[in-house]
Design an enzyme around this catalytic site. Sequence first.
Site, mmCIF file in Angstrom:
data_model
loop_
_atom_site.group_PDB
_atom_site.id
_atom_site.type_symbol
_atom_site.label_atom_id
_atom_site.label_comp_id
_atom_site.label_asym_id
_atom_site.label_seq_id
_atom_site.Cartn_x
_atom_site.Cartn_y
_atom_site.Cartn_z
ATOM 1 N N ASP A 137 0.834 -1.209 0.000
ATOM 2 C CA ASP A 137 0.000 0.000 0.000
ATOM 3 C C ASP A 137 0.872 1.264 0.000
ATOM 4 O O ASP A 137 1.984 1.256 0.521
ATOM 5 C CB ASP A 137 -0.927 -0.020 1.228
ATOM 6 C CG ASP A 137 -2.080 0.951 1.084
ATOM 7 O OD1 ASP A 137 -2.450 1.288 -0.064
ATOM 8 O OD2 ASP A 137 -2.612 1.388 2.123
ATOM 9 N N ASN A 193 -11.023 -2.975 -5.245
ATOM 10 C CA ASN A 193 -10.289 -2.000 -6.064
ATOM 11 C C ASN A 193 -10.964 -1.702 -7.409
ATOM 12 O O ASN A 193 -10.610 -0.732 -8.078
ATOM 13 C CB ASN A 193 -8.839 -2.459 -6.303
ATOM 14 C CG ASN A 193 -7.951 -2.311 -5.081
ATOM 15 O OD1 ASN A 193 -7.040 -3.105 -4.857
ATOM 16 N ND2 ASN A 193 -8.202 -1.282 -4.271
HETATM 17 C C1 IPE Z 1 -5.389 -2.782 -0.043
HETATM 18 O O1 IPE Z 1 -5.091 -1.460 -0.313
HETATM 19 C C2 IPE Z 1 -5.439 -3.573 -1.311
HETATM 20 C C3 IPE Z 1 -4.162 -3.774 -1.994
HETATM 21 C C4 IPE Z 1 -2.999 -3.390 -1.572
HETATM 22 C C5 IPE Z 1 -4.252 -4.510 -3.233
HETATM 23 P P1 IPE Z 1 -6.252 -0.367 -0.474
HETATM 24 O O2 IPE Z 1 -5.572 0.942 -0.674
HETATM 25 O O3 IPE Z 1 -7.185 -0.775 -1.558
HETATM 26 O O4 IPE Z 1 -6.988 -0.459 0.914
HETATM 27 P P2 IPE Z 1 -7.927 0.602 1.682
HETATM 28 O O5 IPE Z 1 -8.962 1.053 0.692
HETATM 29 O O6 IPE Z 1 -7.052 1.727 2.139
HETATM 30 O O7 IPE Z 1 -8.486 -0.179 2.824
HETATM 31 C C1 IPE Z 2 -1.773 0.095 -3.347
HETATM 32 O O1 IPE Z 2 -1.484 1.449 -3.381
HETATM 33 C C2 IPE Z 2 -1.888 -0.501 -4.718
HETATM 34 C C3 IPE Z 2 -3.220 -1.017 -5.059
HETATM 35 C C4 IPE Z 2 -4.258 -1.013 -4.277
HETATM 36 C C5 IPE Z 2 -3.362 -1.568 -6.395
HETATM 37 P P1 IPE Z 2 -2.656 2.527 -3.382
HETATM 38 O O2 IPE Z 2 -3.013 2.831 -4.804
HETATM 39 O O3 IPE Z 2 -3.776 2.084 -2.546
HETATM 40 O O4 IPE Z 2 -1.912 3.752 -2.742
HETATM 41 P P2 IPE Z 2 -2.532 4.812 -1.722
HETATM 42 O O5 IPE Z 2 -3.042 4.039 -0.550
HETATM 43 O O6 IPE Z 2 -3.602 5.539 -2.448
HETATM 44 O O7 IPE Z 2 -1.370 5.686 -1.368
HETATM 45 MG MG MG Z 3 -4.196 2.348 -0.545
#
Ligand code: IPE
Ligand code: IPE
Ligand code: MG
Length: 242
Positions: free
Chosen positions: A22, A70
Amino acid sequence: MVDTIGSYVQNRYPTHIGIIMDGNGRWAKQRSLPRSMGHFEGVKAAKRIVKAASELEIPYLTYYAFSTENWCRPAKEVDYLMNLFSTRLFSEINFYNSVGAKILVRGDIARFPSSVQDAIHATQDATSHNSHIIVTLAINYGGQDEIVRSVNRWLSERTSVTKDFSAEEMMKHFDHPEIPTVDYIIRSGGEKRISNFLLWESAYAELMFVDSLWPDWNKEHLVQACEEYANRIRRYGGVLDE
Ligand code: IPE
Ligand code: IPE
Ligand code: MG
């Protein structure tokens, strides 16, 4: 001596690590870049950590790369991720072979474009002979969805329910019953939640939340996390000493 060090590392480091990658979007935002650049750099970090885990003799690594939730991101971001999966994540066959990584997938891939599904199948086939580290990519994965799919698989195998459902039956019907339950879940990016990752399998996992954003990760982050794990005491509901 080397053997002793090798078995020492294996005894105290986790057998199965799950990583919630993340912080890609925030990494890009900090640099006034589009979120897509964070994902691009995130894939590079994922490769660095596969190599590091292979060097540390971690037998199983599971990456949370795309959750069932997602899909609700803007279509442009989802499209970019799909393209990245087929061109950068599932196309690195030489790299995976060089570190002895067998690639598996966890999640329902039927919803992915055929280009992504083809890349997944090609990578699984081309790395199936590797056994040094099993790297599972959780894509269109949700812990709740995996439980529901598992129960449905069990139900579809029988015309009448003659046997009680059990924890053992549940695990037998997961996407990869041969993979041991997860010992250690590490989340980068500072959020302190599981976000629907490995819900059943993490029942007794140790948890670690690290502030560093995923694109910044290198071997040192993994070593530090494993050292922290090595100091934890897992009791599984029991007591240490009488
Ligand atoms: C969790 O990250 C899912 C992945 C890393 C694939 P998210 O960014 O989607 O999670 P939330 O929305 O902050 O819980
Ligand atoms: C995790 O990084 C990757 C996926 C969920 C695919 P994020 O895209 O959630 O990054 P933040 O949380 O917005 O910084
Ligand atoms: Mg995220």
